[in-house]
Write a protein that holds these residues in place. Structure first.
Motif, PDB file in Angstrom:
ATOM      1  N   LEU A 170      23.037 -16.775  17.215  1.00 21.31           N
ATOM      2  CA  LEU A 170      22.890 -16.420  18.634  1.00 21.31           C
ATOM      3  C   LEU A 170      21.460 -15.972  18.966  1.00 21.31           C
ATOM      4  O   LEU A 170      21.231 -15.378  20.017  1.00 21.31           O
ATOM      5  CB  LEU A 170      23.905 -15.334  19.007  1.00 21.31           C
ATOM      6  CG  LEU A 170      25.374 -15.752  18.843  1.00 21.31           C
ATOM      7  CD1 LEU A 170      26.316 -14.587  19.113  1.00 21.31           C
ATOM      8  CD2 LEU A 170      25.714 -16.927  19.778  1.00 21.31           C
ATOM      9  N   ASP A 174      21.707 -15.186  25.434  1.00 22.22           N
ATOM     10  CA  ASP A 174      21.903 -13.939  26.179  1.00 22.22           C
ATOM     11  C   ASP A 174      23.363 -13.621  26.482  1.00 22.22           C
ATOM     12  O   ASP A 174      23.696 -12.482  26.788  1.00 22.22           O
ATOM     13  CB  ASP A 174      21.156 -14.036  27.521  1.00 22.22           C
ATOM     14  CG  ASP A 174      19.689 -14.302  27.310  1.00 22.22           C
ATOM     15  OD1 ASP A 174      18.985 -13.360  26.934  1.00 22.22           O
ATOM     16  OD2 ASP A 174      19.244 -15.463  27.486  1.00 22.22           O
ATOM     17  N   TRP A 175      24.201 -14.645  26.459  1.00 21.76           N
ATOM     18  CA  TRP A 175      25.564 -14.422  26.987  1.00 21.76           C
ATOM     19  C   TRP A 175      26.513 -15.448  26.363  1.00 21.76           C
ATOM     20  O   TRP A 175      26.154 -16.633  26.235  1.00 21.76           O
ATOM     21  CB  TRP A 175      25.509 -14.633  28.501  1.00 21.76           C
ATOM     22  CG  TRP A 175      26.698 -14.221  29.303  1.00 21.76           C
ATOM     23  CD1 TRP A 175      27.566 -13.198  29.048  1.00 21.76           C
ATOM     24  CD2 TRP A 175      27.126 -14.805  30.544  1.00 21.76           C
ATOM     25  NE1 TRP A 175      28.502 -13.118  30.057  1.00 21.76           N
ATOM     26  CE2 TRP A 175      28.246 -14.093  30.991  1.00 21.76           C
ATOM     27  CE3 TRP A 175      26.657 -15.864  31.334  1.00 21.76           C
ATOM     28  CZ2 TRP A 175      28.921 -14.406  32.172  1.00 21.76           C
ATOM     29  CZ3 TRP A 175      27.313 -16.172  32.506  1.00 21.76           C
ATOM     30  CH2 TRP A 175      28.433 -15.443  32.921  1.00 21.76           C
ATOM     31  N   CYS A 201      29.087 -11.571  18.385  1.00 17.76           N
ATOM     32  CA  CYS A 201      28.296 -11.168  19.557  1.00 17.76           C
ATOM     33  C   CYS A 201      27.847  -9.717  19.400  1.00 17.76           C
ATOM     34  O   CYS A 201      26.684  -9.381  19.650  1.00 17.76           O
ATOM     35  CB  CYS A 201      29.103 -11.326  20.847  1.00 17.76           C
ATOM     36  SG  CYS A 201      29.315 -13.045  21.336  1.00 17.76           S
ATOM     37  N   VAL A 206      24.687  -9.620  21.679  1.00 14.95           N
ATOM     38  CA  VAL A 206      24.793 -10.592  22.773  1.00 14.95           C
ATOM     39  C   VAL A 206      25.993 -10.235  23.662  1.00 14.95           C
ATOM     40  O   VAL A 206      27.071  -9.892  23.155  1.00 14.95           O
ATOM     41  CB  VAL A 206      24.956 -12.020  22.191  1.00 14.95           C
ATOM     42  CG1 VAL A 206      25.170 -13.045  23.298  1.00 14.95           C
ATOM     43  CG2 VAL A 206      23.740 -12.391  21.373  1.00 14.95           C
ATOM     44  N   PRO A 234      24.812 -10.934  30.975  1.00 14.77           N
ATOM     45  CA  PRO A 234      23.527 -10.919  30.268  1.00 14.77           C
ATOM     46  C   PRO A 234      22.647  -9.741  30.708  1.00 14.77           C
ATOM     47  O   PRO A 234      22.624  -9.415  31.894  1.00 14.77           O
ATOM     48  CB  PRO A 234      22.869 -12.248  30.653  1.00 14.77           C
ATOM     49  CG  PRO A 234      23.832 -12.963  31.509  1.00 14.77           C
ATOM     50  CD  PRO A 234      25.043 -12.139  31.710  1.00 14.77           C
TER      51      PRO A 234
END
Ligand code: SF4
Length: 237
Positions: A170, A174-175, A201, A206, A234
């Motif tokens: 990742l 951002d998302w 995440c 993230v 984000p």
């Protein structure tokens, strides 16, 4: 423009119509079903059906007419980076998005190769969030293409999630949005796949958004993961 029931956006802006299937995630394409319905209803933009990819210049000015700042999913009924959409048209869409800095535009594609090929010829203002759809490991290379694009905000739509994604890199992302398939023939999503993505995440810092479990009764299945709703956005937003 149309209000949207999609949890991670406010409305849709459809400048192109028509598409064709490119990977397993397309199997029960919502845009195809909706296009057939709109075609049958005589809706002018959809009269040529789903198989013909068309651009609609008449839609380009619309964001200038919205009075309040909006979060907008661009091209929910097609794929902006389809080979039949000329770069010159995509540049016009970007020009509008660049000028309308009050709005946030979310563009999502499965054609990540063309995204990266065109990237240097597009003006990536901060209000353009660029995403790729990844439904399983077979198409995970789309993430690398996204990473190599010039977008300021980059996101993944892991929907419909139909297989595990255990080794997500990742970096630069951002998302992450995760969702299960919905509908009568929906392919099942293993809860362990979702948990694994949520952990990745968290470990990689993230934002994680859990959209839905999906299934035949999507509303009943809800969108809680282990008793919690994940609506992270984000940081760059
Ligand atoms: S890329 Fe998107 S719009 Fe095109 S067929 Fe696949 S799911 Fe449908």
């Amino acid at each position: 423009m149309a209000q949207s029931s999609i949890e991670w956006t406010e409305m849709t802006w459809n400048l192109t119509t028509g598409c064709d299937k490119i990977s397993a995630g397309c199997k029960f394409c919502y845009a195809e079903v909706m296009t057939k319905r709109l075609q049958a209803m005589g809706s002018p933009k959809y009269l040529d059906g789903f198989k013909i990819v068309k651009v609609h210049d008449s839609e380009l000015h619309l964001p200038f007419t919205w009075k309040k700042p909006k979060v907008v999913f661009v091209n929910s009924m097609s794929d902006m980076f389809h080979k039949d959409i000329p770069l010159s048209f995509i540049q016009k869409v970007f020009d509008t998005m660049n000028q309308c800095s009050q709005h946030t535009f979310q563009v999502l594609t499965k054609r990540a190769e063309l995204l990266v090929k065109y990237s240097d010829q597009l003006n990536w203002s901060k209000n353009i969030w660029m995403g790729v759809s990844v439904e399983d490991e077979r198409v995970a290379d789309r993430i690398e293409h996204l990473r190599n694009s010039g977008a300021a905000v980059k996101f993944l739509s892991l929907e419909p999630l139909i297989g595990p994604l255990s080794n997500l890199n990742l970096t630069g992302i951002d998302w992450v949005i995760v969702g299960g398939e919905s509908g009568f023939k929906a392919r099942p999503m293993n809860p362990e796949w979702v948990e694994e993505i949520q952990i990745q995440c968290k470990q990689q810092g993230v934002a994680f958004f859990f959209k839905q479990w999906g299934g035949k009764k999507k509303k009943l299945a809800g969108r809680e993961l282990n008793g919690k709703t994940y609506d992270e956005m984000p940081v760059a937003a």
